[in-house]
Every structure is written in structure tokens, then in C-alpha cells.
Design a protein around this motif. Structure first.
Motif, PDB file in Angstrom:
ATOM      1  N   GLN A   1      29.498  26.741 -33.186  1.00 39.77           N
ATOM      2  CA  GLN A   1      29.877  26.187 -31.884  1.00 39.77           C
ATOM      3  C   GLN A   1      28.684  26.283 -30.930  1.00 39.77           C
ATOM      4  OE1 GLN A   1      33.514  28.212 -30.736  1.00 39.77           O
ATOM      5  NE2 GLN A   1      34.679  27.223 -32.367  1.00 39.77           N
TER       6      GLN A   1
ATOM      7  N   SER B   1      43.117  26.235 -23.851  1.00 39.20           N
ATOM      8  CA  SER B   1      44.147  27.236 -23.581  1.00 39.20           C
ATOM      9  C   SER B   1      43.789  28.154 -22.412  1.00 39.20           C
ATOM     10  CB  SER B   1      44.423  28.048 -24.846  1.00 39.20           C
ATOM     11  OG  SER B   1      43.249  28.686 -25.306  1.00 39.20           O
TER      12      SER B   1
ATOM     13  N   LYS C   1      31.650  21.049 -28.907  1.00 37.59           N
ATOM     14  CA  LYS C   1      32.602  22.147 -28.762  1.00 37.59           C
ATOM     15  C   LYS C   1      31.792  23.411 -28.548  1.00 37.59           C
ATOM     16  CE  LYS C   1      36.291  24.603 -31.098  1.00 37.59           C
ATOM     17  NZ  LYS C   1      37.174  24.587 -32.262  1.00 37.59           N
TER      18      LYS C   1
ATOM     19  N   ASP D   1      40.508  27.357 -39.781  1.00 35.32           N
ATOM     20  CA  ASP D   1      40.817  28.670 -39.184  1.00 35.32           C
ATOM     21  C   ASP D   1      42.279  29.125 -39.265  1.00 35.32           C
ATOM     22  OD1 ASP D   1      40.485  26.447 -37.340  1.00 35.32           O
ATOM     23  OD2 ASP D   1      41.047  27.802 -35.737  1.00 35.32           O
TER      24      ASP D   1
ATOM     25  N   TYR E   1      47.751  21.344 -22.542  1.00 37.73           N
ATOM     26  CA  TYR E   1      49.063  21.976 -22.741  1.00 37.73           C
ATOM     27  C   TYR E   1      49.986  21.670 -21.569  1.00 37.73           C
ATOM     28  CZ  TYR E   1      46.235  24.273 -26.201  1.00 37.73           C
ATOM     29  OH  TYR E   1      45.392  24.479 -27.260  1.00 37.73           O
TER      30      TYR E   1
ATOM     31  N   LYS F   1      31.948  32.626 -33.626  1.00 37.60           N
ATOM     32  CA  LYS F   1      31.758  31.247 -34.097  1.00 37.60           C
ATOM     33  C   LYS F   1      30.447  30.648 -33.585  1.00 37.60           C
ATOM     34  CE  LYS F   1      36.695  30.413 -34.841  1.00 37.60           C
ATOM     35  NZ  LYS F   1      37.794  29.430 -34.753  1.00 37.60           N
TER      36      LYS F   1
ATOM     37  N   SER G   1      37.688  19.864 -35.734  1.00 36.46           N
ATOM     38  CA  SER G   1      37.336  20.785 -34.654  1.00 36.46           C
ATOM     39  C   SER G   1      36.389  21.876 -35.119  1.00 36.46           C
ATOM     40  CB  SER G   1      38.608  21.423 -34.078  1.00 36.46           C
ATOM     41  OG  SER G   1      39.205  22.273 -35.029  1.00 36.46           O
TER      42      SER G   1
ATOM     43  N   ARG H   1      44.012  31.238 -29.846  1.00 36.66           N
ATOM     44  CA  ARG H   1      43.914  32.082 -31.045  1.00 36.66           C
ATOM     45  C   ARG H   1      45.094  33.039 -31.106  1.00 36.66           C
ATOM     46  NH1 ARG H   1      37.351  33.185 -30.625  1.00 36.66           N
ATOM     47  NH2 ARG H   1      36.736  31.004 -30.994  1.00 36.66           N
TER      48      ARG H   1
ATOM     49  N   LYS I   1      34.643  19.834 -25.111  1.00 32.35           N
ATOM     50  CA  LYS I   1      35.598  20.947 -25.076  1.00 32.35           C
ATOM     51  C   LYS I   1      34.870  22.247 -24.810  1.00 32.35           C
ATOM     52  CE  LYS I   1      38.585  23.494 -28.153  1.00 32.35           C
ATOM     53  NZ  LYS I   1      39.196  23.590 -29.429  1.00 32.35           N
TER      54      LYS I   1
HETATM   55  C1  PBG Z   1      39.667  25.900 -34.027  1.00 32.85           C
HETATM   56  C2  PBG Z   1      40.169  25.416 -32.730  1.00 32.85           C
HETATM   57  C3  PBG Z   1      40.134  26.152 -31.562  1.00 32.85           C
HETATM   58  C4  PBG Z   1      40.723  25.373 -30.583  1.00 32.85           C
HETATM   59  C5  PBG Z   1      41.111  24.166 -31.170  1.00 32.85           C
HETATM   60  N1  PBG Z   1      40.746  24.203 -32.510  1.00 32.85           N
HETATM   61  C6  PBG Z   1      39.687  27.531 -31.268  1.00 32.85           C
HETATM   62  C7  PBG Z   1      38.457  28.047 -31.866  1.00 32.85           C
HETATM   63  O1  PBG Z   1      37.481  27.335 -32.090  1.00 32.85           O
HETATM   64  O2  PBG Z   1      38.468  29.243 -32.151  1.00 32.85           O
HETATM   65  C8  PBG Z   1      40.875  25.841 -29.176  1.00 32.85           C
HETATM   66  C9  PBG Z   1      41.891  25.202 -28.358  1.00 32.85           C
HETATM   67  C10 PBG Z   1      42.247  25.922 -27.118  1.00 32.85           C
HETATM   68  O3  PBG Z   1      41.725  26.999 -26.755  1.00 32.85           O
HETATM   69  O4  PBG Z   1      43.109  25.377 -26.442  1.00 32.85           O
HETATM   70  N2  PBG Z   1      39.324  24.997 -34.985  1.00 32.85           N
END
Ligand code: PBG
Length: 316
Positions: A211, A264, A185, A107, A303, A207, A155, A195, A238
Motif C-alpha cells: 500500500q 471505515s 490505496k 485478506d 458506509y 501492509k 483492493s 478490519r 482511498k
Molecule cells: C483489504 C481492504 C481494506 C479495505 C478494503 N479492502 C483494508 C486493508 O487494506 O487492510 C478498507 C476499507 C475501509 O477501511 O473501509 N483488501
């Protein structure tokens, strides 16, 4: 007395810090993630030295690349001179005792903002192609292993990628490189600030083709069984706090270590609430992380890791 009978511990040794690294010499604060930074390679090394000193054993690297390097096939992901590959080499040279994990997915490098290779659908949507994507992920992971990564963390949620990564790594002699698989995930609303930090939001579609549905828990256990068979070393759930039941159920099913990603959006919710003055940031953050450990996670990506490590160091 409360300490003596306490069932769950939280220490800096349980934490993995996600880090963003970009080209150039600038260290830039990330608007969507207050307290986080897009680091230059030299800034990253400096900050990681500090984190390692605070007792954080591992960092997880995400590369930030400018729009001009994003392509439909995300080829920059496996550039041996790419930003992540350079960051790994710098970290392993300066801080050999710090574990370096890397995110494996397309991504940040995809002009579509999708985790893999896509096919455009009539009507404007896109479909991510599983097997083509797995081949691209293998290239990316090998370039990270070659640069010195200790752990690879896919991921992307493609099917069969853990087996493909394990056998490609082993064939090239990278038998010591471990795989932390994003096992369950979810297609979550909580990834927005991440993002924003990477400029990686999907340009078309979402996604949900790969996902998981937040409504499903049994499916996570099927994913766990598959990842285990395919050779994952660590399973990940996650996001974390909305999915404590999934962590607990997975803990009951597997003997593998479990990681949870406090994402995040979970971080930003705490930061924003604390900024309003109505939530005690330290108490609320520690409570969130202890709940993740209590549910059964061995380690937490967050974080808040630098701040938490400082709080814990002061308490001890
Ligand atoms: C994408 C990826 C994402 C995160 C880690 N790797 C976002 C997504 O799948 O769009 C999210 C991490 C976060 O929100 O802290 N490969």
C-alpha cells in the motif's frame, strides 16, 4: 439562488454501499462500524432491495469467514460455494437491476490477514509475493464473474493485477465485467474499524510493502497511468477526505471515471463526533461527501450511503 449556482451535486445515484455478508442466518450489528451490519444472505438481499429502492445503484460485497476457513493461501476466496459467490447469485436472482461489485483480495481468507500469498521471513515478518498473489486474485475474480458479479474491485495493490484480471476475464467470455481498480490505496491508519468488522487485521507485519505512502501524490498518478494502460474501467482513490488533492490531480490526468472510498475510519470519526453531541451528523456527513465530489470523484463508496440516501430523499 444558491441552488441555481451550485457547482457540485450529491445524489444517491453517486453512491456505492459496501456490505458485509456472513454465513448462517444471523444479521449482526458491527461494533466497530455503528449502523452497519454483518448480513446473512437473506438479510443482505432484503437490505439491498431497500437500498436499491432509495436510488443506490451499486453495492460492494465483502465476505466474512470464520477463522477455521482461513488458510495461508486463502483458497476459500475462490470457492464457488463461498459466501460471496452465494451472495452474488442471490442478489442477481432477486435484484437483477442492482449492480453487484465484489472486493478482490485475500485478506478475509488469509490466516496471515494479508491481501496475498506470503513468504515468512527469518525474524518473524512476512513478505507478500506479487506474482503468486496475482494468480490467486485471478481465480477469485473468475469465481465472482461466474456467479454473476457486474464489477470486480481489486483492493490488493499488487503490480500488474489489472492486466491479468482483464485478460483472464476476457478469455473466459466475461468481457462485460468491469474493473474498478484500487489505484492509489494508501497504507492508512483509517482501516481499523473495517478490519474489526472482518476480523482481518494483519497477524504479522503491516501492509506497507504494497500500500502507498501517505506522503506521496505523484506516485498515485503513476499508478493511475499504469491502471489505465492495463485496462481498468474506473480508478479509485482511498481513503477519500485526507486525499482530496490526489483525487483532484488524478481528475486532471485521466478521462476515466474516478471513485473515492470514504473508508471505515472516516465514517467512524463522523459517527463518534456526532455521538458526542458536538457535531451535526447530517450536515458534517453531507459536507464530507460533497467535498469528495468537488475534488473530482464521480462516485463514492461509503458506509453512510443508506443514511445519506434517506436524507437526500427527504430533502428532495
Ligand atoms: C483489504 C481492504 C481494506 C479495505 C478494503 N479492502 C483494508 C486493508 O487494506 O487492510 C478498507 C476499507 C475501509 O477501511 O473501509 N483488501
Amino acid at each position: 439562488m444558491r441552488g441555481l449556482v451550485r457547482e457540485t451535486t450529491l445524489s444517491a445515484a453517486d453512491l456505492i454501499c459496501p456490505m458485509f455478508v456472513q454465513m448462517g442466518e444471523e444479521d449482526e450489528p458491527i461494533e466497530s462500524l455503528p449502523g452497519c451490519t454483518r448480513w446473512s444472505v437473506s438479510g443482505l438481499v432484503r437490505e439491498c432491495r431497500r437500498l436499491h429502492g432509495l436510488g443506490i445503484p451499486c453495492v460492494d460485497l465483502f465476505g466474512v469467514v470464520p477463522e477455521r476457513l482461513k488458510t495461508p493461501d486463502g483458497a476459500e476466496a475462490h470457492n464457488p460455494q463461498g459466501i460471496v459467490q452465494r451472495a452474488i447469485r442471490a442478489l442477481k436472482a432477486e435484484l437483477p437491476g442492482l449492480l453487484v461489485m465484489t472486493d478482490v483480495a485475500l485478506d478475509p481468507y488469509s490466516s496471515y490477514g494479508q491481501d496475498g500469498i506470503v513468504r515468512e521471513l527469518p525474524g518473524g515478518g512476512v513478505e507478500v509475493l506479487n506474482d503468486e498473489t496475482v494468480e490467486a486474485l485471478v481465480q477469485q475474480a473468475l469465481s465472482h464473474a461466474e456467479a454473476g458479479a457486474d464489477l470486480i474491485s481489486p483492493s490488493d495493490m499488487m503490480d500488474g493485477r489489472v492486466a491479468a484480471l482483464r485478460s483472464a476475464l476476457d478469455e473466459r467470455g466475461y468481457t462485460q465485467v468491469s474493473i474498478m481498480s484500487y489505484t492509489s490505496k494508501y497504507a492508512s491508519a483509517l482501516y481499523g474499524p473495517f478490519r474489526g468488522a472482518l476480523g482481518s487485521a494483519p497477524k504479522a507485519g503491516d501492509k506497507k510493502g504494497y500500500q502507498m505512502d501517505p506522503a506521496n501524490a505523484r506516485e498515485a498518478l503513476r499508478e493511475a497511468a499504469l491502471d489505465e494502460q492495463e485496462g481498468a474501467d474506473i480508478l479509485m482513490v482511498k481513503p477519500a477526505t485526507y486525499y482530496l488533492d490526489v483525487i483532484a490531480a488524478m481528475r486532471g490526468q485521466t478521462k476515466l471515471p474516478i471513485a473515492a472510498y470514504h473508508v471505515s475510519g472516516e465514517y467512524l470519526m463522523l459517527k463518534s463526533a456526532a455521538a458526542s453531541g458536538w457535531l451535526d451528523e447530517k450536515a458534517a456527513t453531507l459536507e464530507a461527501l460533497v467535498s469528495i465530489r468537488r475534488a473530482g470523484a464521480d462516485m463514492i463508496l461509503t458506509y453512510a450511503a443508506p443514511q445519506v440516501a434517506e436524507w437526500l430523499a427527504r430533502r428532495d
